[in-house]
Write an enzyme that holds these catalytic residues in place. Structure first.
Site, PDB file in Angstrom:
ATOM      1  N   LYS A  44       0.835  -1.205   0.000  1.00  0.00           N
ATOM      2  CA  LYS A  44       0.000   0.000   0.000  1.00  0.00           C
ATOM      3  C   LYS A  44       0.868   1.253   0.000  1.00  0.00           C
ATOM      4  CE  LYS A  44      -1.150   2.019   3.618  1.00  0.00           C
ATOM      5  NZ  LYS A  44      -1.600   2.429   4.955  1.00  0.00           N
ATOM      6  N   CYS A 103     -19.022   6.271   5.386  1.00  0.00           N
ATOM      7  CA  CYS A 103     -18.986   4.808   5.508  1.00  0.00           C
ATOM      8  C   CYS A 103     -18.008   4.422   6.608  1.00  0.00           C
ATOM      9  CB  CYS A 103     -18.586   4.190   4.169  1.00  0.00           C
ATOM     10  SG  CYS A 103     -18.974   2.436   4.029  1.00  0.00           S
TER      11      CYS A 103
END
Length: 386
Positions: free
Chosen positions: A253, A323
């Site tokens: 990442k 979210c």
């Protein structure tokens, strides 16, 4: 009596001398004729050709196949000792046996493997992405003002800026953007270069980055990474994903985000816990993934490459504001009617007035690890500066 025995012995000797049984090849008999063995054709005995037809039969080839045991051939002889071929009915079996055809192999896949080979786009993903862009148009999430792009010194040389981008990504693991940005400000004031970080002692460096998550481990990673960069890259950071993941404390990442932010090259999708969680909730992966790395591979199979750079900051900010990991605000989300996970994790009813709520400064929180597992941790309990 003795005459009969001598005649039989004479016949056996003549047979042994005259006819040599070569199975699958031609033999010249004492009478001058050529006999051709028909092995594997189903015929027994030999075929004889006169001398005047021998040249015409030179082109006849018989395919010879190896067998473990020879087939006995019936024979008869006349009193003169000459070999007489038995009379047989006309046989239509071809001289050269036809070769057996191999069966074609058919490759079959299981349903799961066959589905993996077909790269299909999830339904309604374009509408979902459009709604997320609409909800993120104000760009007021923490990642927009305190992300890795905002933590580096824009006035510093390019090499120093790239190093600071990498440091901010290393500190951001399992740490809120507010905490990471504050730690980067202290490091920049101290001098955030590879040479200066390598010369700073562990105690001082720990006080500068505290209270980022797992700060003691990150102190070791920063010192080791700074040393490697000075020795191998002259204080700069690698310009490839392979080189970045070799650095201590740098995963896929961080490597993909560093390539995008520091080198302005899109090498892959940077998937953190927010991107991992939201992609599974929206159904952007064919089947639920267990960790961010699996999510990255699943997204890169179908998501257009021109969206790889945008999708990280877009979903990270969306995960920070709407979210949420716990109790997402599905009633405020524009995707609530087309999201397969809508209202599943969010509370069905709003809390009543006066109902107890968790304290904002609660010391216990849920940290979403990169492996996709949640574990309760005590914030800054074990990582207090001594």
């Amino acid at each position: 009596m003795s005459c009969g025995l001598e005649r039989q012995t004479h016949r056996r000797d003549v047979h042994a001398r005259v006819r040599v049984r070569v199975w699958g090849s031609s033999v010249i008999t004492r009478s001058g004729n050529r006999t051709v063995g028909l092995k594997g054709t189903g015929l027994s005995g030999f075929m004889s050709f006169p001398k005047d037809q021998q040249n015409a039969k030179e082109d006849v080839t018989v395919k010879v196949e190896e067998e473990d045991a020879s087939i006995p051939q019936p024979k008869s002889s006349d009193p003169s000792g000459a070999i007489v071929q038995p009379k047989t009915e006309k046989d239509t079996t071809p001289l050269v046996p036809t070769s057996r055809r191999r069966k074609l192999l058919k490759v079959e896949y299981d349903e799961d493997e066959e589905a993996d080979l077909v790269k299909t786009e999830p339904p309604d993903w374009k509408r979902q992405l459009g709604y997320i862009r609409e909800m993120r148009k104000s760009r007021d999430a923490p990642v927009d003002s305190m992300g890795a792009k905002k933590c580096c010194d824009t006035e510093a040389p390019a090499q120093v800026k790239r190093f600071q981008v990498l440091v901010s990504l290393m500190l951001s693991s399992q740490t809120k953007d507010q905490v990471t940005a504050a730690a980067m400000q202290r490091l920049r004031a101290h001098g955030c270069t590879a040479e200066n970080m390598n010369n700073t002692d562990d105690e001082t460096l720990g006080k500068l980055i505290y209270p980022v998550g797992f700060w003691r481990t990150k102190v070791k990673y920063l010192k080791q990474t700074s040393s490697m960069l000075l020795q191998e890259y002259g204080g700069d950071i690698p310009a490839s994903v392979e080189g970045l993941v070799r650095l201590p404390g740098v995963g896929p990442k961080m490597a993909h985000l560093a390539m995008d932010i520091a080198w302005d090259q899109v090498s892959g999708i940077g998937v953190d816990t927010h991107v991992h969680r939201i992609s599974n909730r929206l159904g952007w992966v064919r089947k639920p993934t267990k960790n961010p790395e699996q999510t990255r591979k699943a997204l890169e199979e179908w998501l257009p490459r021109e969206l790889w750079s945008e999708i990280n900051w877009l979903l990270v900010g969306f995960g920070q504001q709407v979210c949420l990991p716990v109790s997402p605000l599905c009633s405020m989300c524009l995707n609530q009617n087309i999201c397969p996970s809508a209202h599943q994790d969010s509370p069905s009813k709003k809390p009543k007035a006066g109902s107890p709520r968790p304290a904002k400064n609660s010391t216990t929180s849920r940290v979403k690890l990169e492996t996709g597992q949640e574990s309760p941790v005590q914030e800054n309990k074990e990582d207090e500066v001594s």
